[in-house]
Write a protein that holds these residues in place. Structure first.
Motif, PDB file in Angstrom:
ATOM      1  N   ASN A  12     -15.427  -3.208  -1.295  1.00  0.00           N
ATOM      2  CA  ASN A  12     -16.899  -2.758  -0.509  1.00  0.00           C
ATOM      3  C   ASN A  12     -16.995  -3.447   1.381  1.00  0.00           C
ATOM      4  O   ASN A  12     -16.697  -3.236   2.204  1.00  0.00           O
ATOM      5  N   GLN A  13     -16.722  -4.953   0.525  1.00  0.00           N
ATOM      6  CA  GLN A  13     -16.788  -5.538   2.148  1.00  0.00           C
ATOM      7  C   GLN A  13     -15.123  -5.919   2.879  1.00  0.00           C
ATOM      8  O   GLN A  13     -14.739  -5.955   4.462  1.00  0.00           O
ATOM      9  N   GLY A  14     -14.038  -5.609   2.548  1.00  0.00           N
ATOM     10  CA  GLY A  14     -12.333  -5.554   2.431  1.00  0.00           C
ATOM     11  C   GLY A  14     -11.953  -4.465   2.415  1.00  0.00           C
ATOM     12  O   GLY A  14     -10.734  -4.061   1.540  1.00  0.00           O
ATOM     13  N   VAL A  15     -12.192  -2.967   2.821  1.00  0.00           N
ATOM     14  CA  VAL A  15     -11.614  -1.306   2.060  1.00  0.00           C
ATOM     15  C   VAL A  15      -9.805  -1.622   2.460  1.00  0.00           C
ATOM     16  O   VAL A  15      -9.722  -1.641   2.237  1.00  0.00           O
ATOM     17  N   SER A  16     -10.343  -2.582   4.184  1.00  0.00           N
ATOM     18  CA  SER A  16      -8.887  -2.023   4.637  1.00  0.00           C
ATOM     19  C   SER A  16      -8.104  -2.924   4.134  1.00  0.00           C
ATOM     20  O   SER A  16      -6.731  -2.862   4.251  1.00  0.00           O
ATOM     21  N   GLU A  17      -8.230  -4.465   3.574  1.00  0.00           N
ATOM     22  CA  GLU A  17      -7.379  -5.328   2.973  1.00  0.00           C
ATOM     23  C   GLU A  17      -6.967  -4.651   1.721  1.00  0.00           C
ATOM     24  O   GLU A  17      -5.543  -4.842   1.521  1.00  0.00           O
ATOM     25  N   ALA A  18      -7.541  -4.093   0.761  1.00  0.00           N
ATOM     26  CA  ALA A  18      -6.862  -3.178  -0.248  1.00  0.00           C
ATOM     27  C   ALA A  18      -6.411  -2.363   0.336  1.00  0.00           C
ATOM     28  O   ALA A  18      -5.729  -2.390  -0.655  1.00  0.00           O
ATOM     29  N   LYS A  19      -6.911  -1.229   0.886  1.00  0.00           N
ATOM     30  CA  LYS A  19      -5.849  -0.506   1.314  1.00  0.00           C
ATOM     31  C   LYS A  19      -4.223  -1.087   1.409  1.00  0.00           C
ATOM     32  O   LYS A  19      -3.221   0.051   1.487  1.00  0.00           O
ATOM     33  N   ARG A  20      -4.221  -1.833   2.594  1.00  0.00           N
ATOM     34  CA  ARG A  20      -3.139  -2.066   2.573  1.00  0.00           C
ATOM     35  C   ARG A  20      -2.631  -2.801   1.550  1.00  0.00           C
ATOM     36  O   ARG A  20      -0.992  -2.864   1.435  1.00  0.00           O
ATOM     37  N   ALA A  21      -3.288  -3.767   1.069  1.00  0.00           N
ATOM     38  CA  ALA A  21      -2.727  -4.399  -0.584  1.00  0.00           C
ATOM     39  C   ALA A  21      -2.338  -2.973  -1.386  1.00  0.00           C
ATOM     40  O   ALA A  21      -1.439  -3.446  -2.002  1.00  0.00           O
ATOM     41  N   ALA A  22      -2.546  -2.168  -1.663  1.00  0.00           N
ATOM     42  CA  ALA A  22      -2.163  -0.830  -2.950  1.00  0.00           C
ATOM     43  C   ALA A  22      -1.119  -0.489  -1.743  1.00  0.00           C
ATOM     44  O   ALA A  22      -0.026   0.232  -3.231  1.00  0.00           O
ATOM     45  N   ASN A  23      -0.195  -0.259  -1.010  1.00  0.00           N
ATOM     46  CA  ASN A  23       0.651   0.095   0.003  1.00  0.00           C
ATOM     47  C   ASN A  23       2.068  -0.271  -0.911  1.00  0.00           C
ATOM     48  O   ASN A  23       3.136  -0.805  -1.311  1.00  0.00           O
ATOM     49  N   GLU A  24       1.490  -2.351  -1.657  1.00  0.00           N
ATOM     50  CA  GLU A  24       2.407  -2.672  -2.627  1.00  0.00           C
ATOM     51  C   GLU A  24       2.458  -2.589  -3.270  1.00  0.00           C
ATOM     52  O   GLU A  24       3.120  -3.291  -5.074  1.00  0.00           O
ATOM     53  N   GLY A  25       1.008  -2.723  -4.148  1.00  0.00           N
ATOM     54  CA  GLY A  25       1.567  -2.197  -5.196  1.00  0.00           C
ATOM     55  C   GLY A  25      -0.295  -1.841  -6.111  1.00  0.00           C
ATOM     56  O   GLY A  25      -1.392  -1.981  -4.883  1.00  0.00           O
ATOM     57  N   PRO A  26      -0.717  -1.625  -6.918  1.00  0.00           N
ATOM     58  CA  PRO A  26      -2.268  -1.006  -7.703  1.00  0.00           C
ATOM     59  C   PRO A  26      -3.429  -2.411  -7.352  1.00  0.00           C
ATOM     60  O   PRO A  26      -3.220  -3.181  -7.661  1.00  0.00           O
ATOM     61  N   VAL A  27      -4.171  -1.765  -7.439  1.00  0.00           N
ATOM     62  CA  VAL A  27      -5.578  -2.933  -6.782  1.00  0.00           C
ATOM     63  C   VAL A  27      -6.038  -2.597  -7.615  1.00  0.00           C
ATOM     64  O   VAL A  27      -6.785  -1.520  -7.386  1.00  0.00           O
ATOM     65  N   PHE A  28      -6.401  -3.821  -8.559  1.00  0.00           N
ATOM     66  CA  PHE A  28      -7.988  -3.168  -9.627  1.00  0.00           C
ATOM     67  C   PHE A  28      -9.411  -4.109  -8.911  1.00  0.00           C
ATOM     68  O   PHE A  28      -8.931  -4.955  -8.791  1.00  0.00           O
ATOM     69  N   ILE A  29     -10.139  -3.008  -9.199  1.00  0.00           N
ATOM     70  CA  ILE A  29     -11.074  -3.540  -8.611  1.00  0.00           C
ATOM     71  C   ILE A  29     -12.445  -3.287 -10.284  1.00  0.00           C
ATOM     72  O   ILE A  29     -11.866  -2.764 -11.257  1.00  0.00           O
ATOM     73  N   THR A  30     -13.156  -4.582  -9.959  1.00  0.00           N
ATOM     74  CA  THR A  30     -13.784  -4.900 -11.534  1.00  0.00           C
ATOM     75  C   THR A  30     -15.254  -4.746 -10.800  1.00  0.00           C
ATOM     76  O   THR A  30     -15.814  -4.669  -9.872  1.00  0.00           O
ATOM     77  N   ASP A  31     -16.130  -4.531 -11.540  1.00  0.00           N
ATOM     78  CA  ASP A  31     -17.382  -3.983 -11.981  1.00  0.00           C
ATOM     79  C   ASP A  31     -18.027  -5.266 -13.292  1.00  0.00           C
ATOM     80  O   ASP A  31     -17.299  -5.393 -14.365  1.00  0.00           O
TER      81      ASP A  31
END
Length: 84
Positions: A12-31
């Protein structure tokens, strides 16, 4: 392929970073420490789902009604219920 894991709060605090990382591979988001969601690029998603047909599309194929299917009943899997 790089895999990244983020907590929901970090996501939630770094959506842009997560989107950039998703270009390199999957991003797992944990609860609460457990994987809950996966963010991936559309290219990766399309590559993973390419060539898979839906069962409804397969059943709607022309000539499917003419296919004979002979299935032998197996007694090995069936067991009497124990209600005791």
């Amino acid at each position: 392929m790089a895999v990244m894991t983020l907590s929901s709060r970090d996501f939630n605090q770094g959506v842009s970073e997560a989107k950039r990382a998703a270009n390199e591979g999957p991003v797992f988001i944990t609860d609460r420490g457990k994987p809950a969601h996966v963010l991936m690029s559309i290219e990766l998603y399309q590559r993973l789902t390419r060539g898979r047909q839906k069962i409804a599309d397969l059943l709607a194929m022309p000539g499917v009604a003419d296919i004979e299917l002979d299935v032998q009943r197996s007694s090995e899997l069936a067991q009497a219920a124990d209600f005791s």
